[in-house]
Scaffold this active site. Structure first.
Site, PDB file in Angstrom:
ATOM      1  N   LYS A  73      -9.586  -1.361  12.931  1.00 39.59           N
ATOM      2  CA  LYS A  73      -8.342  -0.919  13.575  1.00 39.59           C
ATOM      3  C   LYS A  73      -8.184  -1.577  14.954  1.00 39.59           C
ATOM      4  O   LYS A  73      -7.096  -2.014  15.313  1.00 39.59           O
ATOM      5  CB  LYS A  73      -8.295   0.614  13.678  1.00 39.59           C
ATOM      6  N   GLY A  91       0.836  -1.211   0.000  1.00 37.13           N
ATOM      7  CA  GLY A  91       0.000   0.000   0.000  1.00 37.13           C
ATOM      8  C   GLY A  91       0.865   1.252   0.000  1.00 37.13           C
ATOM      9  O   GLY A  91       0.528   2.250   0.643  1.00 37.13           O
ATOM     10  N   TYR A 118     -14.237   1.176   9.849  1.00 38.76           N
ATOM     11  CA  TYR A 118     -12.779   1.410   9.833  1.00 38.76           C
ATOM     12  C   TYR A 118     -12.212   1.270  11.246  1.00 38.76           C
ATOM     13  O   TYR A 118     -11.212   0.578  11.469  1.00 38.76           O
ATOM     14  CB  TYR A 118     -12.533   2.815   9.273  1.00 38.76           C
ATOM     15  N   ILE A 123      -3.268  12.767   9.506  1.00 33.76           N
ATOM     16  CA  ILE A 123      -1.948  13.128   8.980  1.00 33.76           C
ATOM     17  C   ILE A 123      -2.115  14.197   7.891  1.00 33.76           C
ATOM     18  O   ILE A 123      -2.929  14.045   6.965  1.00 33.76           O
ATOM     19  CB  ILE A 123      -1.220  11.884   8.416  1.00 33.76           C
ATOM     20  N   ASP A 161      -1.465  -7.219  -4.292  1.00 40.56           N
ATOM     21  CA  ASP A 161      -2.760  -7.056  -3.626  1.00 40.56           C
ATOM     22  C   ASP A 161      -2.650  -7.760  -2.276  1.00 40.56           C
ATOM     23  O   ASP A 161      -2.287  -8.945  -2.231  1.00 40.56           O
ATOM     24  CB  ASP A 161      -3.846  -7.712  -4.498  1.00 40.56           C
TER      25      ASP A 161
HETATM   26  P1  NAD Z   1      -4.135   5.816   1.667  1.00 41.88           P
HETATM   27  O1  NAD Z   1      -5.575   5.535   1.447  1.00 41.88           O
HETATM   28  O2  NAD Z   1      -3.581   7.110   1.196  1.00 41.88           O
HETATM   29  O3  NAD Z   1      -3.256   4.656   0.989  1.00 41.88           O
HETATM   30  C1  NAD Z   1      -3.613   3.312   1.120  1.00 41.88           C
HETATM   31  C2  NAD Z   1      -2.994   2.555  -0.041  1.00 41.88           C
HETATM   32  O4  NAD Z   1      -3.422   1.197   0.044  1.00 41.88           O
HETATM   33  C3  NAD Z   1      -3.431   3.067  -1.421  1.00 41.88           C
HETATM   34  O5  NAD Z   1      -2.304   3.382  -2.199  1.00 41.88           O
HETATM   35  C4  NAD Z   1      -4.219   1.900  -2.007  1.00 41.88           C
HETATM   36  O6  NAD Z   1      -4.039   1.742  -3.409  1.00 41.88           O
HETATM   37  C5  NAD Z   1      -3.630   0.723  -1.247  1.00 41.88           C
HETATM   38  N1  NAD Z   1      -4.540  -0.420  -1.218  1.00 41.88           N
HETATM   39  C6  NAD Z   1      -5.880  -0.439  -1.084  1.00 41.88           C
HETATM   40  N2  NAD Z   1      -6.334  -1.705  -1.173  1.00 41.88           N
HETATM   41  C7  NAD Z   1      -5.250  -2.494  -1.338  1.00 41.88           C
HETATM   42  C8  NAD Z   1      -5.068  -3.890  -1.508  1.00 41.88           C
HETATM   43  N3  NAD Z   1      -6.109  -4.726  -1.564  1.00 41.88           N
HETATM   44  N4  NAD Z   1      -3.805  -4.363  -1.633  1.00 41.88           N
HETATM   45  C9  NAD Z   1      -2.736  -3.518  -1.633  1.00 41.88           C
HETATM   46  N5  NAD Z   1      -2.855  -2.180  -1.511  1.00 41.88           N
HETATM   47  C10 NAD Z   1      -4.099  -1.688  -1.369  1.00 41.88           C
HETATM   48  O7  NAD Z   1      -3.837   5.573   3.205  1.00 41.88           O
HETATM   49  P2  NAD Z   1      -2.734   6.266   4.133  1.00 41.88           P
HETATM   50  O8  NAD Z   1      -3.316   7.524   4.634  1.00 41.88           O
HETATM   51  O9  NAD Z   1      -1.426   6.280   3.453  1.00 41.88           O
HETATM   52  O10 NAD Z   1      -2.751   5.247   5.352  1.00 41.88           O
HETATM   53  C11 NAD Z   1      -1.743   4.291   5.594  1.00 41.88           C
HETATM   54  C12 NAD Z   1      -2.050   3.611   6.920  1.00 41.88           C
HETATM   55  O11 NAD Z   1      -2.085   4.590   7.961  1.00 41.88           O
HETATM   56  C13 NAD Z   1      -3.425   2.911   6.977  1.00 41.88           C
HETATM   57  O12 NAD Z   1      -3.335   1.770   7.778  1.00 41.88           O
HETATM   58  C14 NAD Z   1      -4.303   3.937   7.649  1.00 41.88           C
HETATM   59  O13 NAD Z   1      -5.395   3.334   8.312  1.00 41.88           O
HETATM   60  C15 NAD Z   1      -3.332   4.534   8.637  1.00 41.88           C
HETATM   61  N6  NAD Z   1      -3.716   5.869   9.118  1.00 41.88           N
HETATM   62  C16 NAD Z   1      -3.682   6.924   8.259  1.00 41.88           C
HETATM   63  C17 NAD Z   1      -4.032   8.189   8.737  1.00 41.88           C
HETATM   64  C18 NAD Z   1      -4.005   9.410   7.861  1.00 41.88           C
HETATM   65  O14 NAD Z   1      -4.441  10.476   8.304  1.00 41.88           O
HETATM   66  N7  NAD Z   1      -3.494   9.309   6.617  1.00 41.88           N
HETATM   67  C19 NAD Z   1      -4.415   8.340  10.068  1.00 41.88           C
HETATM   68  C20 NAD Z   1      -4.482   7.226  10.894  1.00 41.88           C
HETATM   69  C21 NAD Z   1      -4.102   5.983  10.397  1.00 41.88           C
HETATM   70  C1  AKB Z   2      -9.310   8.979   8.556  1.00 46.73           C
HETATM   71  O1  AKB Z   2      -9.771  10.118   8.714  1.00 46.73           O
HETATM   72  O2  AKB Z   2      -9.981   7.983   8.266  1.00 46.73           O
HETATM   73  C2  AKB Z   2      -7.835   8.788   8.800  1.00 46.73           C
HETATM   74  C3  AKB Z   2      -7.599   8.402  10.225  1.00 46.73           C
HETATM   75  C4  AKB Z   2      -7.576   9.419  11.278  1.00 46.73           C
HETATM   76  O3  AKB Z   2      -7.451   7.238  10.509  1.00 46.73           O
HETATM   77  N1  AKB Z   2      -7.158   9.999   8.445  1.00 46.73           N
END
Ligand code: NAD
Ligand code: AKB
Length: 322
Positions: free
Chosen positions: A149, A11, A145, A175, A55
């Site tokens: 988690k 991912g 979601y 983030i 995937d």
């Molecule tokens: P994002 O949605 O930007 O990226 C997720 C990536 O996963 C995408 O590139 C997508 O193509 C890929 N993906 C989706 N389904 C897939 C599959 N079946 N196989 C392989 N890849 C697949 O998410 P992000 O913001 O980069 O988040 C990364 C991690 O951090 C996640 O676990 C998310 O829950 C966690 N997180 C993010 C935030 C935030 O604010 N960005 C906050 C809290 C937690």
């Molecule tokens: C969302 O809003 O879903 C993410 C998170 C806080 O996990 N940015």
């Protein structure tokens, strides 16, 4: 502790993965960080090293890539985030849980060294104390979601206890970054506001003015992730569920911080279904476990972040990239 040799990031084309790939390549060498995502080819920003189409629901393919590169550790960023998860709960469960189980099982069978999977403030729910949310508290989220988690945290800790696998995870707040747009979460407004401030001097916000949430700027997110990845295992009491905080502000305070630099910036508030999600999450986080166990310390506050975000986005706008 820098004992890892070859890391696969699943991912890695998303908001955080696309930047973590580059950060880890600068630390471990380009050839030692294998990026992967659903697309056939890498996005331009992560094309400076190995890339594989993977995937997370395809175990056979993951094993093939792990063996091909002699991978010793996996960072799992594949996920369906909060807002998109509400539109497709089955997909969220399949990617966030069935996919994650594939990683844990492969790591156990192939005796991998370390797994890191982020959790989120979404693991908490409306019955959790919302101010200075403790490390150990009520975990009753109301989004699919959030449910994935909490389940992921429990699964990670189960593999630590039952099989001695080294699984780590941290509960990121929202983030904020300017390289890759966020992928369908509730905290996305705190990124979109900066882009619209530069492009249109106007933003329509999908949560209300007083909505306050914990947030973190990308450089701190990368630092937290690398620090936990490299932390001394013997010092860790927690494993898959570290609270990490940096700053906390309302949508109104965020708009005010932008107005300091763009005085004619205008914001209107039109809350949609994401308001209820935001209202179920903490407003601020107690991250003393992360501070004590692996020395977590953020660097950016709201004003430092706003200054940096506006300058980076203005540059892209001037060059016609956005
Ligand atoms: P994002 O949605 O930007 O990226 C997720 C990536 O996963 C995408 O590139 C997508 O193509 C890929 N993906 C989706 N389904 C897939 C599959 N079946 N196989 C392989 N890849 C697949 O998410 P992000 O913001 O980069 O988040 C990364 C991690 O951090 C996640 O676990 C998310 O829950 C966690 N997180 C993010 C935030 C935030 O604010 N960005 C906050 C809290 C937690
Ligand atoms: C969302 O809003 O879903 C993410 C998170 C806080 O996990 N940015």
């Amino acid at each position: 502790m820098n004992d890892l040799k070859k890391i696969l990031i699943i991912g890695s084309a998303g908001q955080i993965g696309s930047e973590l790939v580059l950060k880890l390549r600068s630390l471990y060498g380009n050839d030692n960080i294998i990026a992967s995502d659903l697309k056939d080819t890498p996005t331009e920003s992560i094309a400076n090293g190995p890339y594989e189409k993977v995937d997370i629901n395809d175990s056979k393919r993951i094993v093939e890539v792990v063996k091909k590169y002699n991978i010793d550790s996996i960072i799992n960023f594949a996920a369906i985030l909060s807002a998109n998860g509400e539109k497709n709960p089955m997909l969220a469960w399949n990617v966030n849980i069935n996919g994650y189980m594939n990683i844990l099982e492969i790591a156990r069978e192939l005796n991998l060294k370390r797994i890191l999977t982020p959790s989120s403030i979404a693991a908490f729910g409306p019955s959790t104390p919302r101010e200075n949310t403790p490390q150990e508290t009520v975990l009753k989220p109301t989004t699919i979601y959030g449910i994935t988690k909490v389940t992921g945290e429990l699964l990670g800790d189960y593999y630590v206890k039952k099989y001695g696998l080294d699984v780590r995870g941290l509960r990121y707040p929202g983030i904020i970054s300017h390289e890759t747009l966020p992928g369908g979460g509730t905290t996305d407004f705190a990124v979109a506001i900066y882009f619209d401030a530069i492009k249109y001097k106007k933003y329509t916000c999908f949560v209300s003015e007083p909505t306050r949430l914990p947030m973190m700027y990308m450089p701190d997110c990368l630092k937290a992730t690398v620090d936990l990845l490299q932390a001394d295992k013997d010092k860790l009491i927690h494993h898959s569920d570290f609270n990490v905080g940096a700053m906390s502000f309302s949508a109104g305070e965020l708009a005010q911080s932008i107005k300091k630099y763009i005085p004619d910036f205008e914001i209107i508030y039109k809350p949609d279904f994401r308001q209820a999600i935001a209202d179920s999450w903490p407003m601020s986080i107690d991250d003393s476990a992360a501070r004590n166990e692996w020395g977590w310390k953020p660097e950016y506050d709201l004003d430092a972040m706003t200054k940096d975000m506006l300058s980076a986005i203005s540059e892209k706008h001037e060059k016609g990239i956005i």
